[in-house]
Design a protein around this motif. Structure first.
Motif, PDB file in Angstrom:
ATOM      1  N   LYS A   1       0.840  -1.199   0.000  1.00 58.45           N
ATOM      2  CA  LYS A   1       0.000   0.000   0.000  1.00 58.45           C
ATOM      3  C   LYS A   1       0.877   1.251   0.000  1.00 58.45           C
ATOM      4  O   LYS A   1       0.609   2.207  -0.732  1.00 58.45           O
ATOM      5  CB  LYS A   1      -0.920  -0.009   1.216  1.00 58.45           C
ATOM      6  CG  LYS A   1      -1.881   1.145   1.226  1.00 58.45           C
ATOM      7  CD  LYS A   1      -2.819   1.097   2.406  1.00 58.45           C
ATOM      8  CE  LYS A   1      -3.789   2.255   2.284  1.00 58.45           C
ATOM      9  NZ  LYS A   1      -4.203   2.807   3.519  1.00 58.45           N
ATOM     10  N   GLU A   2       1.935   1.245   0.804  1.00 59.31           N
ATOM     11  CA  GLU A   2       2.861   2.375   0.829  1.00 59.31           C
ATOM     12  C   GLU A   2       3.580   2.547  -0.509  1.00 59.31           C
ATOM     13  O   GLU A   2       3.801   3.668  -0.966  1.00 59.31           O
ATOM     14  CB  GLU A   2       3.891   2.189   1.942  1.00 59.31           C
ATOM     15  CG  GLU A   2       3.333   2.380   3.327  1.00 59.31           C
ATOM     16  CD  GLU A   2       4.372   2.106   4.407  1.00 59.31           C
ATOM     17  OE1 GLU A   2       5.592   2.170   4.129  1.00 59.31           O
ATOM     18  OE2 GLU A   2       3.945   1.818   5.547  1.00 59.31           O
TER      19      GLU A   2
ATOM     20  N   TRP B   1       2.398   1.694  -3.446  1.00 59.06           N
ATOM     21  CA  TRP B   1       1.421   2.266  -4.376  1.00 59.06           C
ATOM     22  C   TRP B   1       1.273   3.763  -4.134  1.00 59.06           C
ATOM     23  O   TRP B   1       1.201   4.561  -5.079  1.00 59.06           O
ATOM     24  CB  TRP B   1       0.061   1.569  -4.251  1.00 59.06           C
ATOM     25  CG  TRP B   1      -0.054   0.359  -5.109  1.00 59.06           C
ATOM     26  CD1 TRP B   1       0.009  -0.945  -4.720  1.00 59.06           C
ATOM     27  CD2 TRP B   1      -0.232   0.332  -6.535  1.00 59.06           C
ATOM     28  NE1 TRP B   1      -0.114  -1.778  -5.803  1.00 59.06           N
ATOM     29  CE2 TRP B   1      -0.272  -1.021  -6.927  1.00 59.06           C
ATOM     30  CE3 TRP B   1      -0.355   1.310  -7.504  1.00 59.06           C
ATOM     31  CZ2 TRP B   1      -0.434  -1.409  -8.248  1.00 59.06           C
ATOM     32  CZ3 TRP B   1      -0.518   0.929  -8.832  1.00 59.06           C
ATOM     33  CH2 TRP B   1      -0.556  -0.417  -9.183  1.00 59.06           C
ATOM     34  N   ALA B   2       1.214   4.172  -2.862  1.00 64.68           N
ATOM     35  CA  ALA B   2       1.094   5.599  -2.530  1.00 64.68           C
ATOM     36  C   ALA B   2       2.309   6.375  -3.042  1.00 64.68           C
ATOM     37  O   ALA B   2       2.161   7.474  -3.601  1.00 64.68           O
ATOM     38  CB  ALA B   2       0.939   5.773  -1.021  1.00 64.68           C
ATOM     39  N   ALA B   3       3.501   5.803  -2.886  1.00 59.33           N
ATOM     40  CA  ALA B   3       4.718   6.458  -3.372  1.00 59.33           C
ATOM     41  C   ALA B   3       4.703   6.573  -4.890  1.00 59.33           C
ATOM     42  O   ALA B   3       5.113   7.601  -5.451  1.00 59.33           O
ATOM     43  CB  ALA B   3       5.953   5.680  -2.914  1.00 59.33           C
TER      44      ALA B   3
ATOM     45  N   TYR C   1       2.010   6.756  -6.878  1.00 55.77           N
ATOM     46  CA  TYR C   1       1.052   7.788  -7.286  1.00 55.77           C
ATOM     47  C   TYR C   1       1.534   9.186  -6.914  1.00 55.77           C
ATOM     48  O   TYR C   1       1.314  10.146  -7.659  1.00 55.77           O
ATOM     49  CB  TYR C   1      -0.329   7.513  -6.694  1.00 55.77           C
ATOM     50  CG  TYR C   1      -1.053   6.411  -7.418  1.00 55.77           C
ATOM     51  CD1 TYR C   1      -1.301   6.486  -8.783  1.00 55.77           C
ATOM     52  CD2 TYR C   1      -1.484   5.275  -6.741  1.00 55.77           C
ATOM     53  CE1 TYR C   1      -1.947   5.471  -9.459  1.00 55.77           C
ATOM     54  CE2 TYR C   1      -2.144   4.254  -7.410  1.00 55.77           C
ATOM     55  CZ  TYR C   1      -2.372   4.361  -8.772  1.00 55.77           C
ATOM     56  OH  TYR C   1      -3.016   3.349  -9.437  1.00 55.77           O
ATOM     57  N   SER C   2       2.213   9.318  -5.802  1.00 61.34           N
ATOM     58  CA  SER C   2       2.763  10.610  -5.405  1.00 61.34           C
ATOM     59  C   SER C   2       3.810  11.082  -6.418  1.00 61.34           C
ATOM     60  O   SER C   2       3.830  12.244  -6.825  1.00 61.34           O
ATOM     61  CB  SER C   2       3.379  10.503  -4.012  1.00 61.34           C
ATOM     62  OG  SER C   2       3.975  11.714  -3.645  1.00 61.34           O
TER      63      SER C   2
ATOM     64  N   ARG D   1       2.029  12.148  -9.601  1.00 59.85           N
ATOM     65  CA  ARG D   1       1.403  13.473  -9.474  1.00 59.85           C
ATOM     66  C   ARG D   1       2.452  14.578  -9.536  1.00 59.85           C
ATOM     67  O   ARG D   1       2.235  15.621 -10.173  1.00 59.85           O
ATOM     68  CB  ARG D   1       0.603  13.565  -8.174  1.00 59.85           C
ATOM     69  CG  ARG D   1      -0.721  12.834  -8.230  1.00 59.85           C
ATOM     70  CD  ARG D   1      -1.587  13.126  -7.007  1.00 59.85           C
ATOM     71  NE  ARG D   1      -0.974  12.690  -5.757  1.00 59.85           N
ATOM     72  CZ  ARG D   1      -1.077  11.463  -5.259  1.00 59.85           C
ATOM     73  NH1 ARG D   1      -1.768  10.542  -5.902  1.00 59.85           N
ATOM     74  NH2 ARG D   1      -0.489  11.156  -4.123  1.00 59.85           N
TER      75      ARG D   1
END
Length: 130
Positions: free
Chosen positions: A44-45, A47-49, A51-52, A55
């Motif tokens: 999950k982390e 994936w967040a990294a 997408y960050s 962006r």
């Protein structure tokens, strides 16, 4: 037997180890199951990294296009691509890490399924011999 006997965390490599007793087999099944479960927040982390980083790349590229004095949109985009290469590398690195983690998860899940099948066969063999 330690966790290092199952997978090397520094490389992600799955070590070839074949259990020889039902207890070792059970240990490996439990260890792999726990490892797969514990990896969920890590993925999950990642994936967040990813997408960050994406962006950040999109934002910086848009800013670079808007700042550009080039006459054509093609030139503006090319200039923006060059100006945001660091962000592109960060994004690519985040994707690479995420994909490697996902592939390791798939390999561990396959290994777990194989061990569970062996365990099932052994259970039937022990049950048949009694």
């Amino acid at each position: 037997m330690s966790a290092q006997d199952i997978a090397r965390m520094d490389t992600g490599e799955i070590v070839e180890y074949e259990p020889v007793t039902p207890m070792e087999l059970e240990f490996m099944i439990r260890e792999l199951g726990a490892r797969l479960e514990n990896a969920v927040p890590v993925l999950k982390e990642l994936w967040a990294a990813r997408y960050s980083a994406e962006r950040a790349l999109i934002e910086e590229k848009a800013k670079a296009v808007l700042r550009s004095d080039a006459r054509t949109i093609t030139e503006k985009r090319a200039e923006a691509d060059l100006a945001t290469m660091t962000f592109r590398r960060d994004f690519d690195a985040a994707k690479e890490t995420l994909h490697a983690a996902e592939e390791l998860q798939k390999a561990l899940a396959s290994r777990l399924m194989g061990l569970q099948n062996i365990n099932k066969v052994l259970g039937h063999a022990y049950g048949a011999s009694r």
